[in-house]
Motif scaffolding. Structure first.
Motif, short mmCIF file in Angstrom:
data_model
loop_
_atom_site.label_atom_id
_atom_site.label_comp_id
_atom_site.label_asym_id
_atom_site.label_seq_id
_atom_site.Cartn_x
_atom_site.Cartn_y
_atom_site.Cartn_z
N GLU A 70 15.12 8.40 -2.83
CA GLU A 70 14.14 7.78 -3.71
C GLU A 70 13.45 8.83 -4.58
O GLU A 70 13.28 8.63 -5.80
CB GLU A 70 13.10 7.02 -2.90
N ASP B 112 15.95 10.04 -7.22
CA ASP B 112 16.16 9.01 -8.24
C ASP B 112 14.96 8.88 -9.16
O ASP B 112 15.10 8.49 -10.33
CB ASP B 112 16.44 7.66 -7.58
N ASN B 113 13.77 9.24 -8.65
CA ASN B 113 12.56 9.19 -9.47
C ASN B 113 12.36 10.46 -10.28
O ASN B 113 11.33 10.61 -10.94
CB ASN B 113 11.34 8.94 -8.59
#
Length: 367
Positions: free
Chosen positions: A95, A98-99
């Motif tokens: 996460e 991906d951010n």
């Protein structure tokens, strides 16, 4: 080093009855813990509804960090991941990547040096990178140990003073009270190899750096308590709890319940237990101390009190901010004992995995 995100890194716990045994099996995998012991411990969780309080406490701490850090000049997104339960490290690392985050600073809910309290987290985080094919694409560093940081110890000092004064108000003299600083027991072999190799021989065995750091924290607390209350007659000791390994393997002692029986035999009338090894009220604190240790004291007719953990208090949240600022902008390191401030980067060979060597994040080059 500049960072673009912070990771609150923790142990995890079950959040329902169906999660209890799978959780305990993950925690003890490969460690030879008898099935009977897992079933015994599972009843501790089931008595609390099958829910460990640790995740809710981490949510509270996460909220406190997100609220307080901008006021301290830390404007970075903060994530939360666990070793043994959702949100798992591998999912959170993905996460973060991906951010758009590439340089992450991990703060761990463990203040002391040991394999399970430090190196295993660094193994876990490396594996999370590997699982997502992110080795070399994302950097995760780890905040140093903070056993003697004022933000960690101040809430303990304040509550211990309150508990001592309350016990004296109930009719006891300070000399009739024993303060027990409790922490999670670990195998002797893990204690002996805790800390950096270059310093290992300077620490007493079998506790090693793990025990030395706890003793340093306890001494800081008691020196301040004696000074604030104007007394010098309160005895104290370091005790252990929550042993879970094979009966054939020696673990650090004395057990808290044995220690309570010993001080009762010496004539003490009251015991105050300080869970100095924990940053929040884990199941080990609630069950092993609030239930079992309190029951032992009650059976002996002794006064009993248990001191709070730092939790999500402002002092502790600010202490975490201090540790982050050390790494983000080079702020001065705060430490209250001669052992500190602990090095900002773990030495090669520090707190080794005694079963097999695995790759880790955030390790200094071998000297």
């Amino acid at each position: 080093m500049t960072y673009d995100a912070i990771l609150l890194t923790s142990f995890g716990g079950p959040e329902g009855p169906d999660e209890v045994m799978p959780y305990l099996e993950r925690v003890t995998a490969g460690r030879g813990v008898p099935r009977e012991r897992l079933e015994e411990v599972s009843h501790h969780y089931l008595a609390l509804g099958g829910v460990s309080p640790i995740n809710e406490q981490n949510r509270a701490l996460l909220a406190a960090m997100r609220e307080r850090f901008p006021e301290r000049g830390i404007d970075l997104p903060i994530y939360w991941g666990n070793r043994n339960s959702a949100p798992f490290f591998a999912d959170v690392v993905k996460e973060m990547y991906d951010n758009g985050h590439r340089r992450v600073l991990a703060w761990v809910t463990s203040a002391y040096s040991s394999y399970s309290g430090c190196r295993q987290y660094r193994e876990n985080l490396y594996q999370a990178l590997a699982d997502n094919d992110l080795v070399g694409k994302m950097v995760i560093d780890k905040v140093r140990h903070y056993f003697d940081h004022p933000g960690f110890l101040q809430p303990v000092i304040e509550d211990l003073e309150d508990k001592l004064q309350a016990m004296v108000k109930d009719g006891l003299d300070y000399s009739e009270i024993d303060v027990m600083f409790a922490t999670h027991s670990i195998p002797d072999a893990m204690g002996e190899t805790s800390g950096p190799p270059a310093l290992r021989e300077t620490f007493e065995k079998p506790g090693g750096a793990y025990e030395a750091q706890h003793l340093a924290a306890a001494e800081i607390v008691m020196n301040k308590v004696h000074s604030d209350l104007g007394v010098s007659s309160v005895s104290w000791q370091l005790v252990y709890q929550s042993r879970s390994g094979s009966p054939q393997i020696p673990w650090l002692e004395p057990d808290v319940n044995d220690a309570i029986r010993d001080i009762h035999a010496s004539g003490k009338k009251g015991v105050i237990v300080v869970p100095i090894g924990f940053v929040s009220d884990h199941v080990e604190v609630i069950w092993d101390l609030d239930n079992e240790a309190q029951e032992t004291a009650s059976e002996l007719g002794m006064y009993f009190a248990r001191v709070t953990t730092p939790g999500s208090s402002l002092a502790f949240t600010d202490g975490i901010a201090d540790l982050i600022l050390e790494r983000v902008n080079g702020a001065a390191a705060q430490a209250l004992s001669p052992l500190g401030p602990w090095p900002s980067q773990c030495a090669a060979g520090c707190c080794p995995n005694l079963r097999r060597e695995l790759k880790v994040i955030a390790e200094a080059s071998a000297e």
